[in-house]
Motif scaffolding. Structure first.
Motif, PDB file in Angstrom:
ATOM      1  N   UNK A 272      -0.396  -5.409  -1.865  1.00  0.00           N
ATOM      2  CA  UNK A 272       0.748  -4.489  -1.866  1.00  0.00           C
ATOM      3  C   UNK A 272       0.390  -3.080  -1.387  1.00  0.00           C
ATOM      4  N   UNK A 273      -0.687  -2.938  -0.621  1.00  0.00           N
ATOM      5  CA  UNK A 273      -1.126  -1.606  -0.197  1.00  0.00           C
ATOM      6  C   UNK A 273      -0.754  -1.276   1.247  1.00  0.00           C
ATOM      7  N   UNK A 274       0.164  -2.035   1.830  1.00  0.00           N
ATOM      8  CA  UNK A 274       0.596  -1.735   3.178  1.00  0.00           C
ATOM      9  C   UNK A 274      -0.465  -2.036   4.221  1.00  0.00           C
ATOM     10  N   UNK A 275      -0.641  -1.137   5.181  1.00  0.00           N
ATOM     11  CA  UNK A 275      -1.581  -1.351   6.278  1.00  0.00           C
ATOM     12  C   UNK A 275      -2.988  -1.612   5.776  1.00  0.00           C
ATOM     13  N   UNK A 276      -3.401  -0.895   4.749  1.00  0.00           N
ATOM     14  CA  UNK A 276      -4.749  -1.090   4.202  1.00  0.00           C
ATOM     15  C   UNK A 276      -4.924  -2.515   3.695  1.00  0.00           C
ATOM     16  N   UNK A 277      -3.844  -3.106   3.205  1.00  0.00           N
ATOM     17  CA  UNK A 277      -3.894  -4.470   2.697  1.00  0.00           C
ATOM     18  C   UNK A 277      -3.658  -5.530   3.747  1.00  0.00           C
ATOM     19  N   UNK A 278      -3.452  -5.108   5.006  1.00  0.00           N
ATOM     20  CA  UNK A 278      -3.279  -6.062   6.084  1.00  0.00           C
ATOM     21  C   UNK A 278      -1.848  -6.237   6.573  1.00  0.00           C
ATOM     22  N   UNK A 279      -0.921  -5.373   6.146  1.00  0.00           N
ATOM     23  CA  UNK A 279       0.465  -5.487   6.584  1.00  0.00           C
ATOM     24  C   UNK A 279       0.585  -5.053   8.040  1.00  0.00           C
ATOM     25  N   UNK A 280       1.110  -5.932   8.866  1.00  0.00           N
ATOM     26  CA  UNK A 280       1.210  -5.689  10.294  1.00  0.00           C
ATOM     27  C   UNK A 280       2.375  -4.771  10.645  1.00  0.00           C
ATOM     28  N   UNK A 281       2.193  -3.996  11.720  1.00  0.00           N
ATOM     29  CA  UNK A 281       3.289  -3.243  12.304  1.00  0.00           C
ATOM     30  C   UNK A 281       3.935  -4.160  13.330  1.00  0.00           C
ATOM     31  N   UNK A 282       5.242  -4.388  13.201  1.00  0.00           N
ATOM     32  CA  UNK A 282       5.936  -5.349  14.054  1.00  0.00           C
ATOM     33  C   UNK A 282       6.981  -4.684  14.928  1.00  0.00           C
ATOM     34  N   UNK A 297      -2.290  -3.756  14.368  1.00  0.00           N
ATOM     35  CA  UNK A 297      -2.913  -3.229  13.155  1.00  0.00           C
ATOM     36  C   UNK A 297      -4.289  -2.665  13.498  1.00  0.00           C
ATOM     37  N   UNK A 298      -4.706  -1.637  12.777  1.00  0.00           N
ATOM     38  CA  UNK A 298      -6.069  -1.132  12.856  1.00  0.00           C
ATOM     39  C   UNK A 298      -6.812  -1.579  11.602  1.00  0.00           C
ATOM     40  N   UNK A 299      -7.957  -2.195  11.811  1.00  0.00           N
ATOM     41  CA  UNK A 299      -8.755  -2.735  10.708  1.00  0.00           C
ATOM     42  C   UNK A 299      -9.976  -1.842  10.502  1.00  0.00           C
TER      43      UNK A 299
END
Length: 329
Positions: A272-282, A297-299
């Protein structure tokens, strides 16, 4: 098949990549060349040349690069195969909404891009089936279209065993049951730390939200055989927001699935942490998602750490270990 979903425990399975073999894709795919040389790579349709000669997906963020924190580690899951094809287009003949996935890998401390890293991705098809494990994946299709739009709320008690439609989760590795390798691939990051894959929007199966698995390998060597040696500095998953998943559920073959769906907020792996948790920008046409989706996404990784997805994260020279951030049910 039984077992805990995304359990972090389990036997090691080629964890150290002492002799990582990457099968070169068939006709039309780029192949690896000798050490010190480069890989031939053409831009996909819908991509533009980035500064420095690399490629990037149209619609991805531009301007100053944001320095991300360490991206959340998750479990590898039972269906990882360490011999995937070296290719950017992993679709093969699978039906589904076209998906272009652009990934940038950076050092989370310095924000510098990681060049020549090997990035793996793998995921289920539109009906929840994993290649290499078709006999263990019952999928969610064949029963006709569901009576209504998926609500995202499973009925009854939360699942305690492996999902019926292929897991892609738990920690106990399963040996492949067939020779299929669709929706799996490995590619090399360019000097900007970028890599792009073409695939299809994943489907869902019981007990998990829609996701894509990934690994980042560093300090290895690119040879004629592929990528050898090195270590895995990141094992994670990418996630899709609910709006996009509900939109995909209106499009065939996703609309034929009768499998109960777990929402993003109900998932036991996404933190549930958004981008840090792996949530993609679509990015996609909200009125017609079937035309295709561009995801980016930036990893942020620690290239000195080892995160293989089942064991604790080990810092070189450190006696203590830090657990991966994923939880399991």
């Amino acid at each position: 098949m039984t077992g805990n979903i995304e359990n972090q425990q389990g036997p090691r399975h080629k964890r150290d990549l002492t002799r990582r073999k990457v099968v070169v894709a068939g006709a039309g795919a780029a192949v690896a060349v000798g050490a010190g040389a480069t890989l031939a790579a053409g831009a996909f349709a819908g991509e533009t040349k980035a500064k420095g000669g690399g490629t990037s997906a149209t619609g991805t963020a531009t301007g100053a690069e944001t320095c991300y924190k360490l991206t959340s580690e998750t479990t590898e899951g039972p269906y990882y195969i360490d011999a995937d094809k070296l290719r950017q287009d992993i679709t093969e003949d699978k039906e589904g909404i076209p998906l272009t996935l652009g990934i940038k890998v950076i050092d989370s401390e310095t924000c510098e891009p990681l060049r020549d890293a090997a990035v793996d991705i793998w995921h289920c098809d539109a009906l929840g089936i994993y290649s290499g494990y078709e006999s263990l994946s019952t999928g969610g299709g064949g029963g006709g279209a569901p009576s209504g739009t998926p609500t995202g709320t499973p009925t009854g008690e939360p699942p305690t065993g492996a999902p019926s439609g292929g897991t892609g989760g738990g920690g106990m590795h399963e040996e492949p049951t067939d020779d299929e390798r669709y929706l799996r691939g490995t590619w090399r990051t360019d000097k900007q730390g970028r890599v792009t894959f073409r695939t299809v929007f994943p489907g869902w199966y019981r007990g998990r939200c829609v996701h894509i698995h990934t690994k980042v390998h560093v300090d290895g060597e690119w040879t004629d055989a592929g990528y050898e040696g090195g270590h895995t500095c990141h094992t994670g998953q990418f996630f899709f927001d609910e709006e996009s998943v509900l939109a995909s559920a209106e499009v065939a073959p996703y609309s034929t699935s009768t499998t109960e769906r777990t929402t993003l907020t109900e998932d036991t792996i996404y933190d549930q942490s958004g981008t840090q948790g792996g949530l993609l920008k679509l990015k996609y046409d909200k009125k017609n998602i079937a035309k295709g989706v561009q995801a980016s996404i930036t990893v942020g990784v620690d290239p000195e750490a080892t995160h293989d997805g089942t064991d604790d994260a080990v810092q070189p020279g450190a006696s203590a270990t830090a657990s991966a951030t994923a939880s399991a049910s």
